[in-house]
Design an enzyme around this catalytic site. Structure first.
Site, mmCIF file in Angstrom:
data_model
loop_
_atom_site.group_PDB
_atom_site.id
_atom_site.type_symbol
_atom_site.label_atom_id
_atom_site.label_comp_id
_atom_site.label_asym_id
_atom_site.label_seq_id
_atom_site.Cartn_x
_atom_site.Cartn_y
_atom_site.Cartn_z
ATOM 1 N N HIS A 85 -8.655 12.829 -21.963
ATOM 2 C CA HIS A 85 -7.327 12.340 -22.494
ATOM 3 C C HIS A 85 -6.049 13.314 -22.538
ATOM 4 O O HIS A 85 -4.942 12.997 -22.829
ATOM 5 C CB HIS A 85 -7.539 11.767 -24.003
ATOM 6 C CG HIS A 85 -6.770 10.453 -24.088
ATOM 7 N ND1 HIS A 85 -7.150 9.586 -25.017
ATOM 8 C CD2 HIS A 85 -5.602 10.012 -23.452
ATOM 9 C CE1 HIS A 85 -6.341 8.458 -25.089
ATOM 10 N NE2 HIS A 85 -5.434 8.740 -24.260
ATOM 11 N N ASP A 108 -8.014 4.120 -29.267
ATOM 12 C CA ASP A 108 -8.666 5.314 -29.254
ATOM 13 C C ASP A 108 -9.713 5.412 -30.508
ATOM 14 O O ASP A 108 -9.025 5.075 -31.621
ATOM 15 C CB ASP A 108 -7.979 6.630 -29.104
ATOM 16 C CG ASP A 108 -8.521 7.815 -28.446
ATOM 17 O OD1 ASP A 108 -9.740 7.792 -28.929
ATOM 18 O OD2 ASP A 108 -7.981 8.807 -27.841
ATOM 19 N N HIS A 110 -10.117 8.278 -31.708
ATOM 20 C CA HIS A 110 -9.548 9.706 -31.991
ATOM 21 C C HIS A 110 -7.866 9.730 -32.347
ATOM 22 O O HIS A 110 -7.283 8.881 -31.381
ATOM 23 C CB HIS A 110 -9.906 10.726 -31.180
ATOM 24 C CG HIS A 110 -11.658 10.903 -31.228
ATOM 25 N ND1 HIS A 110 -11.912 10.028 -30.071
ATOM 26 C CD2 HIS A 110 -12.507 11.399 -32.026
ATOM 27 C CE1 HIS A 110 -13.384 10.132 -30.306
ATOM 28 N NE2 HIS A 110 -13.629 10.890 -31.359
ATOM 29 N N ASP A 112 -6.016 12.119 -31.613
ATOM 30 C CA ASP A 112 -5.368 13.209 -30.511
ATOM 31 C C ASP A 112 -4.030 13.750 -30.892
ATOM 32 O O ASP A 112 -3.079 13.884 -30.173
ATOM 33 C CB ASP A 112 -5.302 12.480 -29.159
ATOM 34 C CG ASP A 112 -6.564 11.978 -28.700
ATOM 35 O OD1 ASP A 112 -7.670 12.581 -28.883
ATOM 36 O OD2 ASP A 112 -6.848 11.164 -27.754
ATOM 37 N N ASP A 215 -13.568 5.427 -25.302
ATOM 38 C CA ASP A 215 -14.430 5.508 -26.653
ATOM 39 C C ASP A 215 -13.806 4.627 -27.855
ATOM 40 O O ASP A 215 -14.500 4.701 -28.837
ATOM 41 C CB ASP A 215 -14.762 7.077 -26.963
ATOM 42 C CG ASP A 215 -13.386 7.702 -27.654
ATOM 43 O OD1 ASP A 215 -12.274 6.974 -28.137
ATOM 44 O OD2 ASP A 215 -13.522 8.959 -27.340
#
Length: 282
Positions: A85, A108, A110, A112, A215
Site C-alpha cells: 500500500h 482496509d 489498517h 495506514d 486485506d
C-alpha cells in the site's frame, strides 16, 4: 484509462508480494495496454529515519508518479494494481494535484496513518494516508514537489480492525470518519455507505480516489494478503462499496494492493480479484 502495475514489496518488507503482478498477468487478469513499472529490488535491508528501504521506496514512488504524468490524460480514470500500500502515496499525490477538494475512501483492515515518529515496524506501507495528509517525514510526504494535501474531513475509512493506539489517537485528533469491520456488520453496509457518501458530499467532494487493500476482505475468502486480519468484509459487501461510490462520485483513481501469492490457497485470492475486476475497471 491508464493502468499501472507495481511489484513493490519493500513497503511491507515482505518478498511474497514480488510475484503478484506476474501471477495476475499469467491468469489474464490484467487488461491489454497495462503498463508495467520496473521491478523493485533491494540488496539488503536499510533503515533511514526509522523507515525501512527509504530510498528505494522514494525512487519507485517517483517512477509511478512520472508514469502517470507521461501516460495519463486529464479526466481519465487511473488504476494502480499490485504491490504493497505504500504505492498509493504516488497515485494519491497524482490525484490530489489534478483534482481540487479530492475525497479518499480507504478500504482496509489498517489505518495506514503511521508516521516515522510513531511507527513500530518501520514499514512504509503503514504510512500512506499520513503522507497524503502531509504528516511525517518531509522526504516521503514531498517525494515530488506538491501543492495540495489531503484534507482529514475528506477521508473515510471502511473495514478497520487492526489499528495501533498511536494511529487511533491521530484518527480521533483529526476527526477522520472511519468504520470498523464490526461497525459494518452491526450497522449494515447499506447504512455505512449512505453515511459515508453523505459525509463526503457535505464536504462538497465530487472527485474520489478509492484505495482498496485486499486485506479488508475476510482471510477465509482472501488468504493471499500480506497482513491478514480475521473477520473482514465479504465479496458482496466489497462490491456494494465499489458500486455505491461509482454511483455517487466521479471515481478518478483506484488502487488495488497487497496481493501476496505466497499466502494464497487454491487460487482463492486470484478468483476474488477476477470477480471484483469489472468494478475496478468500471
Amino acid at each position: 484509462m491508464t493502468i499501472i502495475t507495481s511489484n513493490m514489496y519493500l513497503g511491507a518488507d515482505n518478498p511474497g508480494i514480488k510475484t503478484g503482478i506476474d501471477v495476475l498477468k499469467n491468469e489474464s487478469v490484467l487488461p491489454d495496454g497495462t503498463l508495467f513499472t520496473n521491478p523493485v529490488t533491494s540488496h539488503g535491508i536499510t533503515r533511514t529515519k526509522k523507515m525501512k528501504y527509504y530510498f528505494e521506496i522514494l525512487d519507485h514512488l517517483k517512477e509511478i508518479h512520472q508514469s502517470y504524468i507521461a501516460h495519463s490524460e486529464k479526466g481519465e480514470k487511473n488504476i494502480l494494481i499490485g504491490g504493497d500500500h505504500s504505492i498509493a502515496i504516488a497515485s494519491g499525490v497524482h490525484s490530489l494535484e489534478n483534482y481540487d477538494n479530492l475525497g479518499v475512501v480507504w478500504v482496509d483492515a489498517h489505518a495506514d496513518i503511521n508516521t516515522n515518529d510513531i511507527t513500530n515496524s518501520g514499514n512504509v506501507h503503514g504510512m500512506s494516508v499520513a503522507a497524503l495528509l502531509g504528516l511525517g517525514d518531509d522526504g516521503l510526504v514531498n517525494f515530488v514537489p506538491r501543492t495540495k494535501y489531503l484534507k482529514p474531513e475528506n477521508v473515510v475509512y471502511i473495514g478497520l480492525r487492526d489499528v495501533e493506539p498511536e494511529e487511533q489517537a491521530l484518527l480521533d485528533k483529526l476527526r477522520i470518519k472511519h468504520y470498523t469491520a464490526d461497525e459494518v456488520m452491526s450497522l449494515g453496509i447499506e447504512t455505512v455507505m449512505k453515511e459515508s457518501i453523505a459525509h463526503l458530499k457535505a464536504q462538497k467532494v465530487k472527485n474520489l480516489h478509492l484505495s482498496y487493500d485486499l486485506d479488508s476482505a475476510d482471510p477465509t475468502l482472501v488468504p493471499g494478503v500480506t497482513t491478514d486480519v480475521p473477520n473482514g468484509l465479504d465479496l458482496k459487501q466489497t462490491l456494494y462499496i465499489f458500486r455505491q461510490l461509482h454511483k455517487a462520485f466521479n471515481v478518478v483513481a483506484f488502487d488495488l494492493v497487497e496481493f501476496n501469492p505466497e499466502k494464497d490457497v487454491d487460487n482463492q485470492t486470484v478468483d476474488f480479484i477476477k470477480q471484483i475486476m469489472p468494478d475496478v475497471l468500471k
